[in-house]
Scaffold this active site. Sequence first.
Site, mmCIF file in Angstrom:
data_model
loop_
_atom_site.group_PDB
_atom_site.id
_atom_site.type_symbol
_atom_site.label_atom_id
_atom_site.label_comp_id
_atom_site.label_asym_id
_atom_site.label_seq_id
_atom_site.Cartn_x
_atom_site.Cartn_y
_atom_site.Cartn_z
ATOM 1 N N HIS A 1 42.845 42.598 23.270
ATOM 2 C CA HIS A 1 42.304 41.894 22.113
ATOM 3 C C HIS A 1 42.360 42.825 20.895
ATOM 4 C CE1 HIS A 1 38.555 43.888 23.701
ATOM 5 N NE2 HIS A 1 38.504 44.239 22.431
HETATM 6 P P1 TYD Z 1 35.489 42.651 26.261
HETATM 7 O O1 TYD Z 1 35.131 43.266 24.965
HETATM 8 O O2 TYD Z 1 36.593 41.633 26.289
HETATM 9 O O3 TYD Z 1 35.817 43.800 27.321
HETATM 10 P P2 TYD Z 1 37.043 44.819 27.478
HETATM 11 O O4 TYD Z 1 37.696 44.995 26.159
HETATM 12 O O5 TYD Z 1 36.392 46.040 27.974
HETATM 13 O O6 TYD Z 1 37.979 44.276 28.496
HETATM 14 O O7 TYD Z 1 34.169 42.037 26.903
HETATM 15 C C1 TYD Z 1 34.133 41.578 28.243
HETATM 16 C C2 TYD Z 1 32.970 40.607 28.349
HETATM 17 O O8 TYD Z 1 31.740 41.272 28.068
HETATM 18 C C3 TYD Z 1 33.077 39.426 27.399
HETATM 19 O O9 TYD Z 1 32.593 38.266 28.082
HETATM 20 C C4 TYD Z 1 32.111 39.774 26.286
HETATM 21 C C5 TYD Z 1 31.080 40.633 26.980
HETATM 22 N N1 TYD Z 1 30.515 41.649 26.086
HETATM 23 C C6 TYD Z 1 29.223 41.516 25.615
HETATM 24 O O10 TYD Z 1 28.514 40.544 25.916
HETATM 25 N N2 TYD Z 1 28.720 42.476 24.776
HETATM 26 C C7 TYD Z 1 29.442 43.545 24.405
HETATM 27 O O11 TYD Z 1 28.942 44.416 23.629
HETATM 28 C C8 TYD Z 1 30.790 43.675 24.902
HETATM 29 C C9 TYD Z 1 31.643 44.851 24.520
HETATM 30 C C10 TYD Z 1 31.275 42.712 25.735
#
Ligand code: TYD
Length: 150
Positions: A66
């Site tokens: 992302h």
């Molecule tokens: P994401 O940022 O997509 O994780 P990564 O980049 O590590 O793969 O987040 C994964 C999931 O966690 C998504 O459902 C959103 C949730 N999330 C939160 O609720 N709060 C946060 O601060 C973060 C970073 C993620």
Amino acid sequence: MMNRTMSEKRSAHKTTVNDVKLVPLPTIDVIEGSITAINSKADVHFDIKRIYYLYDVPNRADRGAHAHKNLHQLIIAALGSFEVEFFDGNETRKILLRQPDEGLYVPPGLWRDLKLFSGGAICLVLADMVYDESDYIRSMGDYLNFKRKS
Ligand code: TYD
């Protein structure tokens, strides 16, 4: 201290992989162990509004996939190692993080994939905004459209 650079003011539509910066973090090493402290505005140029950390990541797992529209981050390998691969719509850049005394400053507007996590790795992230799903760009098509805008 991290200097405020042009890249930090550049619109997220225009940031490139060259705007990602590795910054040394102030660390005190003594025989009994090490301590690294990060102060808002002194060691990282933004106000820290959120801290989160990734752990228990299976070693074949890929995270990220992302970009953010406004979020500034400092990513640290607090334990172990992992690779962060950036894409700006044009170029890619891979950075291996493996030292708890350095941080990777990531401006908004860059696609990132996190991969090759070593066993037990901890990815610590300092961010200048609380969690906001509307700040995410989660499809490559949307990302490429975002980068075409000025
Ligand atoms: P994401 O940022 O997509 O994780 P990564 O980049 O590590 O793969 O987040 C994964 C999931 O966690 C998504 O459902 C959103 C949730 N999330 C939160 O609720 N709060 C946060 O601060 C973060 C970073 C993620």
